[in-house]
Design an enzyme around this catalytic site. Structure first.
Site, PDB file in Angstrom:
ATOM      1  N   ASP A  50       1.168  -1.238   0.470  1.00 41.31           N
ATOM      2  CA  ASP A  50       0.145   0.312   0.178  1.00 41.31           C
ATOM      3  C   ASP A  50       0.631   1.414  -0.148  1.00 41.31           C
ATOM      4  O   ASP A  50       0.508   2.207  -1.015  1.00 41.31           O
ATOM      5  CB  ASP A  50      -1.103  -0.068   1.714  1.00 41.31           C
ATOM      6  CG  ASP A  50      -2.167  -0.589   0.701  1.00 41.31           C
ATOM      7  OD1 ASP A  50      -2.229  -1.216  -0.128  1.00 41.31           O
ATOM      8  OD2 ASP A  50      -2.609  -1.497   2.507  1.00 41.31           O
ATOM      9  N   ASN A 123      -4.325   8.981   2.044  1.00 40.27           N
ATOM     10  CA  ASN A 123      -4.293   7.995   3.699  1.00 40.27           C
ATOM     11  C   ASN A 123      -5.046   9.665   4.265  1.00 40.27           C
ATOM     12  O   ASN A 123      -5.715   9.392   5.087  1.00 40.27           O
ATOM     13  CB  ASN A 123      -3.146   7.556   3.569  1.00 40.27           C
ATOM     14  CG  ASN A 123      -3.083   6.303   3.163  1.00 40.27           C
ATOM     15  OD1 ASN A 123      -4.254   5.341   3.147  1.00 40.27           O
ATOM     16  ND2 ASN A 123      -1.912   5.391   3.812  1.00 40.27           N
TER      17      ASN A 123
HETATM   18  P1  NAP Z   1       5.007   2.866   7.190  1.00 41.29           P
HETATM   19  O1  NAP Z   1       5.534   3.110   7.976  1.00 41.29           O
HETATM   20  O2  NAP Z   1       6.363   1.192   6.080  1.00 41.29           O
HETATM   21  O3  NAP Z   1       3.897   1.171   6.353  1.00 41.29           O
HETATM   22  C1  NAP Z   1       3.001   2.050   7.207  1.00 41.29           C
HETATM   23  C2  NAP Z   1       1.989   0.433   7.039  1.00 41.29           C
HETATM   24  O4  NAP Z   1       0.679   1.058   6.783  1.00 41.29           O
HETATM   25  C3  NAP Z   1       2.377  -0.318   6.343  1.00 41.29           C
HETATM   26  O5  NAP Z   1       1.865  -1.922   6.663  1.00 41.29           O
HETATM   27  C4  NAP Z   1       1.315  -0.270   5.072  1.00 41.29           C
HETATM   28  O6  NAP Z   1       0.917  -1.209   4.317  1.00 41.29           O
HETATM   29  C5  NAP Z   1       0.173  -0.002   5.102  1.00 41.29           C
HETATM   30  N1  NAP Z   1      -0.677   1.440   4.953  1.00 41.29           N
HETATM   31  C6  NAP Z   1      -0.468   2.278   4.200  1.00 41.29           C
HETATM   32  N2  NAP Z   1      -1.907   2.529   3.322  1.00 41.29           N
HETATM   33  C7  NAP Z   1      -2.834   1.852   4.172  1.00 41.29           C
HETATM   34  C8  NAP Z   1      -3.991   1.504   3.999  1.00 41.29           C
HETATM   35  N3  NAP Z   1      -4.944   2.481   3.221  1.00 41.29           N
HETATM   36  N4  NAP Z   1      -5.051   1.006   5.096  1.00 41.29           N
HETATM   37  C9  NAP Z   1      -4.225  -0.130   5.792  1.00 41.29           C
HETATM   38  N5  NAP Z   1      -2.772  -0.353   6.126  1.00 41.29           N
HETATM   39  C10 NAP Z   1      -2.171   0.965   4.791  1.00 41.29           C
HETATM   40  O7  NAP Z   1       4.934   3.855   6.005  1.00 41.29           O
HETATM   41  P2  NAP Z   1       4.532   3.428   4.108  1.00 41.29           P
HETATM   42  O8  NAP Z   1       4.269   2.359   3.609  1.00 41.29           O
HETATM   43  O9  NAP Z   1       5.203   4.833   3.782  1.00 41.29           O
HETATM   44  O10 NAP Z   1       2.925   3.995   4.372  1.00 41.29           O
HETATM   45  C11 NAP Z   1       2.535   5.584   4.500  1.00 41.29           C
HETATM   46  C12 NAP Z   1       1.471   5.159   6.064  1.00 41.29           C
HETATM   47  O11 NAP Z   1       1.884   4.961   7.562  1.00 41.29           O
HETATM   48  C13 NAP Z   1       0.976   6.785   5.986  1.00 41.29           C
HETATM   49  O12 NAP Z   1      -0.425   6.648   5.225  1.00 41.29           O
HETATM   50  C14 NAP Z   1      -0.213   6.137   7.107  1.00 41.29           C
HETATM   51  O13 NAP Z   1      -1.060   5.744   7.357  1.00 41.29           O
HETATM   52  C15 NAP Z   1       0.689   5.056   8.046  1.00 41.29           C
HETATM   53  N6  NAP Z   1       1.380   4.672   9.703  1.00 41.29           N
HETATM   54  C16 NAP Z   1       0.932   4.062  10.020  1.00 41.29           C
HETATM   55  C17 NAP Z   1       1.757   4.516  11.701  1.00 41.29           C
HETATM   56  C18 NAP Z   1       0.774   3.393  13.204  1.00 41.29           C
HETATM   57  O14 NAP Z   1      -0.309   3.072  12.099  1.00 41.29           O
HETATM   58  N7  NAP Z   1       0.910   3.983  13.670  1.00 41.29           N
HETATM   59  C19 NAP Z   1       2.665   5.292  11.961  1.00 41.29           C
HETATM   60  C20 NAP Z   1       2.764   6.056  10.699  1.00 41.29           C
HETATM   61  C21 NAP Z   1       2.332   5.800   9.505  1.00 41.29           C
HETATM   62  P3  NAP Z   1       1.923  -1.910   3.414  1.00 41.29           P
HETATM   63  O15 NAP Z   1       2.457  -2.535   4.224  1.00 41.29           O
HETATM   64  O16 NAP Z   1       1.387  -3.042   1.870  1.00 41.29           O
HETATM   65  O17 NAP Z   1       2.716  -1.205   2.048  1.00 41.29           O
END
Ligand code: NAP
Length: 265
Positions: A50, A123
């Protein structure tokens, strides 16, 4: 039709791209691949996760449609597994895809010198203090003051972003057919002195949330991109005017993705 690929940076993902190109070549497909960054594709294939899809969307914008092939775990934006490439090629050649349109978050960032910056996210927009001290932000909805937020940060997510960072802070999961944004708190301070609503708020399309920033330096995250901003006075967020188009060649329901990702994947 012109296709562009955006890849996660690993050998397996590059092998999947190569295999896909060979399969399309073997069936004399009418698709051509864009040669350089100047060329605009009709469709973008994101191969990775994603996160790769988010990168693709910011690279190519809202004009093309997107298809995701996941080379990791099942995703929200990616429909196809590498072992399904033959079926994918067949569908690509023969079927008209269903186009699913996902709302975005529009953000207008205003700085104290009077400048305004238009940004968007698929997102979410994340606001945090630039250092570890408390973020202080006055929250207005449609011009009405709601609260003064004190805590780690605030997230304004789209429906498709509701399963990402927003979910990790106990925000609601919102179906992407609902044109809305969601404001969620990250570790708010709630005690005798300070109070926030302490619930996520889902705002309809015609509503706007304005965050009046008190900290001199903040961190703003827009999907994968994060940057430190100085002297921001306000961030206004609403449902964006543009939607991101996903070309669906197979039927996978949103709630099925929720189950696969969080319950029984
Ligand atoms: P990352 O920190 O490497 O991965 C964050 C995780 O979020 C990955 O497992 C990614 O899936 C998943 N993800 C991304 N978009 C999603 C969605 N719409 N629904 C469900 N899961 C989703 O960061 P990144 O790959 O650059 O992704 C950026 C995103 O990370 C940001 O937009 C934010 O939403 C998310 N994030 C989450 C947290 C948290 O949950 N505490 C903290 C910071 C950021 P894949 O493994 O398939 O790429």
């Amino acid at each position: 039709m012109k296709i562009a690929t955006v890849l996660r940076n690993d050998d397996y993902t590059r092998e999947v791209e190569q295999a896909l190109k060979e399969k399309l070549h073997a069936v004399n497909s009418p698709f051509t691949f864009v040669k350089g960054p100047g060329e605009q594709p009709d469709m973008v294939l994101s191969i990775g996760g994603d996160g790769t899809l988010l990168e693709a969307v910011h690279q190519y914008g809202i004009e093309p449609s997107y298809v995701g092939i996941h080379t990791g775990h099942l995703g929200f934006y990616a429909d196809w597994r590498p072992e399904e490439l033959d079926e994918f090629v067949e569908r690509l050649m023969n079927d008209e895809p269903l186009i699913a349109e996902y709302p975005t978050v529009q953000c207008r960032i205003s700085t104290r010198d009077g400048k305004q910056y238009e940004k968007w996210a698929l997102n979410e927009m994340v606001l945090r203090n630039a250092n570890l001290s408390t973020l202080v932000t006055c929250v207005y909805i449609n011009g009405d003051e709601l609260e003064t937020f004190r805590g780690d940060g605030l997230i304004v997510s789209s429906p498709s972003g509701s399963t990402a960072y927003n979910k990790a802070v106990d925000g609601a999961i919102v179906h992407p057919s609902i044109e809305a944004i969601q404001l969620s708190e990250i570790a708010s301070i709630n005690n005798q002195a300070y109070r926030t609503i302490n619930s996520s708020l889902v705002l309809p399309k015609h509503h706007e949330v304005e965050l009046i920033v008190m900290n001199p330096e903040i961190m703003i995250g827009l999907d994968r991109e994060q940057a430190v901003w100085k002297d921001v006075c306000s961030i206004r967020c609403r449902v964006g005017p543009d939607k991101v188009k996903f070309a669906r060649y197979k039927r996978l329901t949103f709630w099925g993705r929720v189950r696969n990702s969080f319950i029984s994947g």
